[in-house]
Design a protein around this motif. Structure first.
Motif, PDB file in Angstrom:
ATOM      1  N   ASP A 164     -69.043  42.590  14.583  1.00  0.00           N
ATOM      2  CA  ASP A 164     -69.442  41.209  14.865  1.00  0.00           C
ATOM      3  C   ASP A 164     -70.040  41.034  16.259  1.00  0.00           C
ATOM      4  OD1 ASP A 164     -68.577  40.498  12.362  1.00  0.00           O
ATOM      5  OD2 ASP A 164     -66.607  39.797  13.025  1.00  0.00           O
ATOM      6  N   ASP A 165     -69.683  41.934  17.183  1.00  0.00           N
ATOM      7  CA  ASP A 165     -70.216  41.833  18.545  1.00  0.00           C
ATOM      8  C   ASP A 165     -70.608  43.230  19.023  1.00  0.00           C
ATOM      9  OD1 ASP A 165     -70.904  40.888  21.062  1.00  0.00           O
ATOM     10  OD2 ASP A 165     -68.832  40.782  21.788  1.00  0.00           O
ATOM     11  N   GLN A 188     -76.278  47.579  17.008  1.00  0.00           N
ATOM     12  CA  GLN A 188     -76.912  46.288  16.715  1.00  0.00           C
ATOM     13  C   GLN A 188     -77.947  46.441  15.607  1.00  0.00           C
ATOM     14  OE1 GLN A 188     -78.351  44.448  20.346  1.00  0.00           O
ATOM     15  NE2 GLN A 188     -76.272  44.107  21.110  1.00  0.00           N
ATOM     16  N   LEU A 189     -78.681  47.540  15.670  1.00  0.00           N
ATOM     17  CA  LEU A 189     -79.685  47.797  14.643  1.00  0.00           C
ATOM     18  C   LEU A 189     -79.023  48.033  13.286  1.00  0.00           C
ATOM     19  CD1 LEU A 189     -82.759  48.292  14.201  1.00  0.00           C
ATOM     20  CD2 LEU A 189     -82.292  50.720  14.545  1.00  0.00           C
ATOM     21  N   SER A 248     -67.272  52.533  20.154  1.00  0.00           N
ATOM     22  CA  SER A 248     -66.054  52.540  19.355  1.00  0.00           C
ATOM     23  C   SER A 248     -65.208  51.343  19.726  1.00  0.00           C
ATOM     24  CB  SER A 248     -65.270  53.837  19.564  1.00  0.00           C
ATOM     25  OG  SER A 248     -64.854  53.931  20.895  1.00  0.00           O
ATOM     26  N   GLY A 249     -64.336  50.951  18.846  1.00  0.00           N
ATOM     27  CA  GLY A 249     -63.478  49.791  19.107  1.00  0.00           C
ATOM     28  C   GLY A 249     -62.872  49.268  17.819  1.00  0.00           C
ATOM     29  N   LEU A 250     -62.306  48.073  17.950  1.00  0.00           N
ATOM     30  CA  LEU A 250     -61.743  47.377  16.796  1.00  0.00           C
ATOM     31  C   LEU A 250     -62.857  47.144  15.763  1.00  0.00           C
ATOM     32  CD1 LEU A 250     -58.865  46.179  16.657  1.00  0.00           C
ATOM     33  CD2 LEU A 250     -59.843  44.037  17.448  1.00  0.00           C
ATOM     34  N   GLN A 305     -72.236  46.288  20.842  1.00  0.00           N
ATOM     35  CA  GLN A 305     -72.710  46.365  22.222  1.00  0.00           C
ATOM     36  C   GLN A 305     -73.911  47.306  22.361  1.00  0.00           C
ATOM     37  OE1 GLN A 305     -70.763  44.531  24.717  1.00  0.00           O
ATOM     38  NE2 GLN A 305     -69.955  43.708  22.804  1.00  0.00           N
ATOM     39  N   HIS A 306     -73.907  48.382  21.580  1.00  0.00           N
ATOM     40  CA  HIS A 306     -74.945  49.393  21.732  1.00  0.00           C
ATOM     41  C   HIS A 306     -76.176  49.054  20.873  1.00  0.00           C
ATOM     42  CE1 HIS A 306     -76.896  53.358  21.328  1.00  0.00           C
ATOM     43  NE2 HIS A 306     -76.331  53.636  22.491  1.00  0.00           N
ATOM     44  N   HIS A 313     -80.400  44.162  22.340  1.00  0.00           N
ATOM     45  CA  HIS A 313     -81.186  45.360  22.653  1.00  0.00           C
ATOM     46  C   HIS A 313     -82.458  45.475  21.827  1.00  0.00           C
ATOM     47  CE1 HIS A 313     -78.274  47.103  25.371  1.00  0.00           C
ATOM     48  NE2 HIS A 313     -77.319  46.772  24.515  1.00  0.00           N
ATOM     49  N   ASN A 314     -82.396  44.961  20.590  1.00  0.00           N
ATOM     50  CA  ASN A 314     -83.551  45.139  19.725  1.00  0.00           C
ATOM     51  C   ASN A 314     -84.512  43.951  19.776  1.00  0.00           C
ATOM     52  OD1 ASN A 314     -82.692  47.743  18.602  1.00  0.00           O
ATOM     53  ND2 ASN A 314     -80.979  46.528  17.830  1.00  0.00           N
ATOM     54  N   PRO A 373     -57.504  48.908  20.829  1.00  0.00           N
ATOM     55  CA  PRO A 373     -57.543  48.371  19.471  1.00  0.00           C
ATOM     56  C   PRO A 373     -56.170  48.282  18.803  1.00  0.00           C
ATOM     57  CG  PRO A 373     -59.367  49.891  19.768  1.00  0.00           C
ATOM     58  CD  PRO A 373     -58.561  49.933  21.040  1.00  0.00           C
ATOM     59  N   ARG A 428     -63.263  33.275  19.159  1.00  0.00           N
ATOM     60  CA  ARG A 428     -63.397  34.677  18.746  1.00  0.00           C
ATOM     61  C   ARG A 428     -63.005  35.632  19.874  1.00  0.00           C
ATOM     62  NH1 ARG A 428     -67.673  36.222  14.753  1.00  0.00           N
ATOM     63  NH2 ARG A 428     -67.629  34.648  13.129  1.00  0.00           N
ATOM     64  N   ASP A 482     -63.700  44.888  13.443  1.00  0.00           N
ATOM     65  CA  ASP A 482     -64.443  43.621  13.345  1.00  0.00           C
ATOM     66  C   ASP A 482     -65.177  43.305  14.642  1.00  0.00           C
ATOM     67  OD1 ASP A 482     -62.505  41.315  14.682  1.00  0.00           O
ATOM     68  OD2 ASP A 482     -61.373  42.915  13.763  1.00  0.00           O
ATOM     69  N   GLN A 483     -64.632  43.787  15.780  1.00  0.00           N
ATOM     70  CA  GLN A 483     -65.331  43.545  17.042  1.00  0.00           C
ATOM     71  C   GLN A 483     -66.648  44.339  17.084  1.00  0.00           C
ATOM     72  OE1 GLN A 483     -64.981  45.858  20.363  1.00  0.00           O
ATOM     73  NE2 GLN A 483     -66.937  44.789  20.477  1.00  0.00           N
ATOM     74  N   GLY A 522     -60.061  38.567  19.951  1.00  0.00           N
ATOM     75  CA  GLY A 522     -60.490  39.952  20.183  1.00  0.00           C
ATOM     76  C   GLY A 522     -61.657  40.352  19.313  1.00  0.00           C
ATOM     77  N   ASN A 523     -62.245  39.379  18.630  1.00  0.00           N
ATOM     78  CA  ASN A 523     -63.360  39.652  17.736  1.00  0.00           C
ATOM     79  C   ASN A 523     -64.660  39.801  18.530  1.00  0.00           C
ATOM     80  OD1 ASN A 523     -65.374  37.746  15.591  1.00  0.00           O
ATOM     81  ND2 ASN A 523     -64.640  39.775  15.040  1.00  0.00           N
ATOM     82  N   TYR A 524     -64.775  39.040  19.618  1.00  0.00           N
ATOM     83  CA  TYR A 524     -65.880  39.197  20.560  1.00  0.00           C
ATOM     84  C   TYR A 524     -65.306  39.769  21.849  1.00  0.00           C
ATOM     85  CZ  TYR A 524     -69.286  36.321  17.934  1.00  0.00           C
ATOM     86  OH  TYR A 524     -70.157  35.824  17.014  1.00  0.00           O
ATOM     87  N   ARG A 525     -66.088  40.611  22.475  1.00  0.00           N
ATOM     88  CA  ARG A 525     -65.648  41.240  23.704  1.00  0.00           C
ATOM     89  C   ARG A 525     -65.955  40.342  24.901  1.00  0.00           C
ATOM     90  NH1 ARG A 525     -66.790  47.659  24.553  1.00  0.00           N
ATOM     91  NH2 ARG A 525     -65.696  47.910  22.585  1.00  0.00           N
ATOM     92  N   ARG A 534     -65.174  47.708   6.981  1.00  0.00           N
ATOM     93  CA  ARG A 534     -64.631  46.403   7.350  1.00  0.00           C
ATOM     94  C   ARG A 534     -63.330  46.132   6.599  1.00  0.00           C
ATOM     95  NH1 ARG A 534     -66.191  41.588   9.955  1.00  0.00           N
ATOM     96  NH2 ARG A 534     -68.421  41.898   9.995  1.00  0.00           N
TER      97      ARG A 534
END
Lengths: 256, 237
Positions: A239-240, A247-248, A231-233, A242-243, B24-25, B87, B62, A235-236, B66-69, A214
């Motif tokens: 913080d968000d 998330q775990l 993969s991505g930014l 997707q997989h 998902h969890n 990115p 957010r 902080d994204q 770009g912090n949240y998609r 981070r």
């Protein structure tokens, strides 16, 4: 802009088992990318394939060389790849003793890399060694001491100085802050951030520490069972996520 | 195009933005939080996001950062579509165009407050001396005692951290700014300073999106309000 590094379809197998497979990404000049995942996810295998320490079974690692432009480093000659490893590339090991010569002085450790690229004037080499010790916050009067007399954090900073003295453009780091206590980690993170900014370095950092990525990485790649799942930014992704696995991973971090 | 028409070109423009979270969890639960969100902010304009807690004010902000998609729609900020950008494009946008004052200060431990505030300028290539001078000017204006500048802000009080965060967010003159509760936990004197900073940013042409629970502050600096609860998907769906 040409990517500094283009990774295409990298795969490494250990017998029937997958080390890493189908890894693709571009890294641009000045970008720092983190690679996270649990032990055995293939992140170190990938880093070693990219850095030329392991031969991948498939794929290309195309580096934008200063002289000849983009070249596939997987198929280039061994001497050419080794030359790259001494000039434009640097590799920071988790254990400083893997990246240092423990029976050579601190100044010698830095000077050796300079001599490998043709520096011969003793005074110049020593001056640059001292300058780099100062940049990584090691006192000048330790220049003749061997790294075995240094603390873990100092050894790691010396390893960084040895790697960066030839002004590489791409740095591979394998758990650079692993094994250091947290106060030393913070100092190292601050140092690395400053160097990345001042030198315009690109870096690939393998770690399992989400707090480290981070603070250090612009981009993040999450690996599981040898595959990139997200993969991505940075902080994204944190913080968000997707997989399911990301998330775990994120929800498993202990809050302090 | 005439100059006045150019002036009206939005700096921030959202159209048809949707967002849902998939856990998902937790049995793969899908939580739709936003659909069909539209927003347009011109240079020099300050728009307040309103709506009850949980309506999606922070989520929308957010997404602009770009912090949240975003799952659908376009989020244009200064010509870049944050919803689809790479990115590195978002990183460049955040460095040069889009500033964000969050409610939380996240810094490398041990780094002095002065350097924390100067960092956005250093990242832009501003010389160290002038970056530090600008940082010092902002810290002084926000009444952070000079004896604290060489210390890391991690040990500061909530209000002090908030002011360091604001100083950092205003160090560079971003053309677009996101402000999440910039006046929360501030005393009246510092609150007034922050409101002056916001007014100065508007005067130089910054487009601002903010969340202000402080109604008086909102009335003073915001040109209009946008109720985000109209973007909340209906539970019946």
């Amino acid at each position: 802009m040409t990517p500094l590094l283009q990774v295409k379809g990298i795969e490494k197998r250990y017998g029937a088992r997958i080390g890493c497979a189908d890894v693709n990404f571009d890294l641009y000049p000045g970008e720092v990318m983190g690679i996270v995942g649990e032990s055995g996810s293939g992140k170190s295998t990938l880093l070693n394939c990219l850095a030329g320490h392991l031969a991948p079974d498939a794929g290309q690692v195309i580096f934008d060389t200063r002289a000849d432009g983009p070249v596939d480093t997987v198929t280039m000659s061994e001497p050419a790849r080794r030359m790259l490893g001494r000039t434009d590339w640097a590799f920071v090991h988790q254990h400083a003793r893997d990246g240092l010569r423990m029976n050579v002085s601190a100044g010698g450790n830095i000077g050796e890399r300079l001599m490998a690229v043709g520096a011969r004037h003793y005074g110049d080499i020593r001056d640059r060694a001292v300058d780099w010790l100062d940049r990584v916050e090691i006192a000048e009067n330790r220049v003749d001491d061997r790294p075995s007399a240094f603390s873990g954090g100092m050894q790691q900073r010396l390893q960084i100085a040895r790697n960066l003295v030839t002004e590489p453009r791409l740095v591979f780091m394998d758990e650079p802050t692993g094994g250091l206590d947290v106060s030393v980690q913070a100092r190292l993170l601050d140092l690395l951030r400053g160097l990345v900014r001042q030198m315009g370095l690109s870096a690939l950092i393998v770690t399992h520490d989400l707090a480290v990525v981070r603070l250090l990485a612009d981009r993040l790649m999450v690996m599981k069972d040898g595959h990139v799942v997200e993969s991505g930014l940075t902080d994204q992704v944190l913080d968000d996520p997707q997989h399911a696995y990301t998330q775990l991973l994120v929800s498993s971090v202990l809050q302090v | 195009m005439s100059i006045s028409a150019q002036k009206k070109m939005p700096m921030i423009e959202l159209s048809g933005v949707a967002k849902s979270f998939v856990l998902h969890n937790q049995g793969g639960a899908v939580i739709p939080v936003m659909a069909g969100a539209d927003l347009s902010v011109a240079p020099g304009e300050c728009v307040a996001l309103t709506g009850a807690s949980g309506a999606g004010k922070s989520t929308l902000m957010r997404m602009i950062y770009g912090n949240y998609r975003a799952n659908a729609g376009r989020i244009m900020v200064g010509g870049t579509d944050v919803a689809s950008a790479e990115p590195r494009e978002i990183i460049a946008l955040r460095r040069e165009v889009l500033g964000y004052v969050s409610q939380f200060l996240r810094v490398v431990p041990r780094v002095p407050t002065l350097d924390v505030v100067a960092e956005p300028l250093l990242a832009l290539g501003v010389a160290e001396e002038s970056a530090r001078a600008r940082a010092a000017e902002l810290l002084a204006r926000l009444n952070i005692p000079e004896r604290l500048w060489p210390l890391s802000p991690t040990t500061f009080s909530g209000g002090e951290q908030q002011r360091v965060n604001i100083a950092r967010g205003f160090a560079h003159d971003y053309p677009a700014l996101l402000l999440d509760e910039p006046t929360a936990s501030l005393d009246p004197v510092n609150r007034a300073v922050v409101l002056e900073l916001i007014e100065a940013a508007k005067a130089r042409g910054a487009a601002i999106v903010g969340i202000f629970h402080d109604a008086e502050a909102r009335a003073r600096v915001c040109d209009r309000e946008e109720d985000v609860s109209v973007f909340t998907p209906q539970a019946a769906a």
